[in-house]
Design an enzyme around this catalytic site. Sequence first.
Site, mmCIF file in Angstrom:
data_model
loop_
_atom_site.group_PDB
_atom_site.id
_atom_site.type_symbol
_atom_site.label_atom_id
_atom_site.label_comp_id
_atom_site.label_asym_id
_atom_site.label_seq_id
_atom_site.Cartn_x
_atom_site.Cartn_y
_atom_site.Cartn_z
ATOM 1 N N PRO A 50 -7.981 -20.601 -20.178
ATOM 2 C CA PRO A 50 -8.374 -20.053 -18.870
ATOM 3 C C PRO A 50 -7.284 -20.223 -17.832
ATOM 4 C CG PRO A 50 -9.776 -21.914 -19.514
ATOM 5 C CD PRO A 50 -8.902 -21.616 -20.669
ATOM 6 N N CYS A 51 -7.192 -19.227 -16.940
ATOM 7 C CA CYS A 51 -6.031 -19.181 -16.055
ATOM 8 C C CYS A 51 -6.387 -19.339 -14.585
ATOM 9 C CB CYS A 51 -5.315 -17.848 -16.247
ATOM 10 S SG CYS A 51 -6.398 -16.457 -15.915
#
Length: 459
Positions: A74-75
């Site tokens: 996840p960013c």
Amino acid sequence: MRAVELFCGAGGMSRGLIDAGIDVVRAYDAWPVAVENYRANIGPHAEVADLKNLLSIIPEISLLKPDLICGGPPCQDYSLAGRREEGENASLTVAFAIAITAVRPRWFMMENVAQASRSKAWADARNMLKRAGYGLSESTLTASRYGVPQDRKRFFCIGRLGERDGFLLSAVANAASSEPMTLRDFFGSAVADTVYFPARSSARRSVWSSDEPAPTIRERSIRPIPESFQPHLADAALLENGYVFSRPVRGGRGVRTVDEPFPTVTRTSWERPGPKYLNDPHPRDPAPAASTAALTREQASRIQGFPSDWRWIAKTQRDILQMIANAVPAPVAKALGEVILARHHGYTAPAIEGRFLDWLECRGRKRATARNVKANVNRARRLLGGRSFAEIAMELAALEAASGFHYLSKGTRSDLRQALMLHAEFEASKTTRAKRSKTTVAAAVPVEIISDAELAKAA
Ligand SMILES: C[S@@+](CC[C@H](N)C(=O)[O-])C[C@H]1O[C@@H](n2cnc3c(N)ncnc32)[C@H](O)[C@@H]1O
């Protein structure tokens, strides 16, 4: 090649890797909605799992013996749309690296937003991967050069055990198209490559892509496309309108023409321009925002690389848009999967980057001799099945063991060894020079403290 995907989302990356010919045997994500969509569209091998629980996941992945572990952790901690504080999400990038160093597949591929490459989490993860013996090929790619009409820039790191850093850069660059794909290229050609099945009512479409299942065939179905026929309404409307709005994330342009790629698809890309934007539009907008088209959800899904027969399942529109925005466009993953497979099978070899011929000349070789040395490096690389080892001793040992090497004359064998050694020396000199120039720059430029306000102004 067997792959396991971590943080699989609804399956954009898996879709592309499978299209490239890679067997994705297991995929994990903590979000049940994403896993349900993955299963409905790709296959039953996706599981709900919190990848923070490495102790239970790593033994399970090891048993699957993957050749490749891939994933896009996840960013939100890094992305421009997020808060940019490194927290729990960023630590999942480290969890990804821990899984790789524990399972030790021959290959891995990680995707993230471009800013992640400058994060502390990636610096930690990178150190672990280097210490575990992976050569890294790191690049930030623009999706519109890899088969989708979208300006999406993403950081990809592809690693292979034992390789020299940068081993795949030339092959990844060669896979890019010379021109970015525009919305017109994408929707225009999709309309041309279609099958016509006249619908029973004008509310239904009559053109189907040749990549999707046809509707129920009825006796009236098989007919040529009449001249009067209008292509898929939403696509035609977008192309005819000529301009499309995408809510800018950070003061950028909101309006694009269909003759350029769309900006990065986000959860809010299809929103109509609000009063705030209409009152203060970007000065370089090519048309008034009020007169633009907005993407339909179907179009957003397609320019994010999902096939047109993809079935989205969720209770809320927001969840669907989140899964679309999260994805690696399948054509990008396909292109990279093909690059990995080609190297895995020894069909490509790293290009010799930099001024190797000049470097050899500085060391007293004539130009013609330098060219021979370069040709011999390439010949040795082919014998090595495209491999380029981080350690020259490993490279020479692999060359001795390469099939065909011992049939060569003694002189040729010696020339090939010599060429690899010279090239390794050249590569080492590049690294030393890069380190030296970094030190010089750091020493020469006085440290300046810039306030956040000044930074924002400069940006
Ligand atoms: C950037 S998206 C990946 C999208 C995917 N690569 C694709 O192409 O569709 C990141 C994913 O990580 C998942 N995720 C977040 N935290 C997680 C965790 N602790 N364990 C497993 N998955 C997690 C999210 O649900 C999300 O689907």
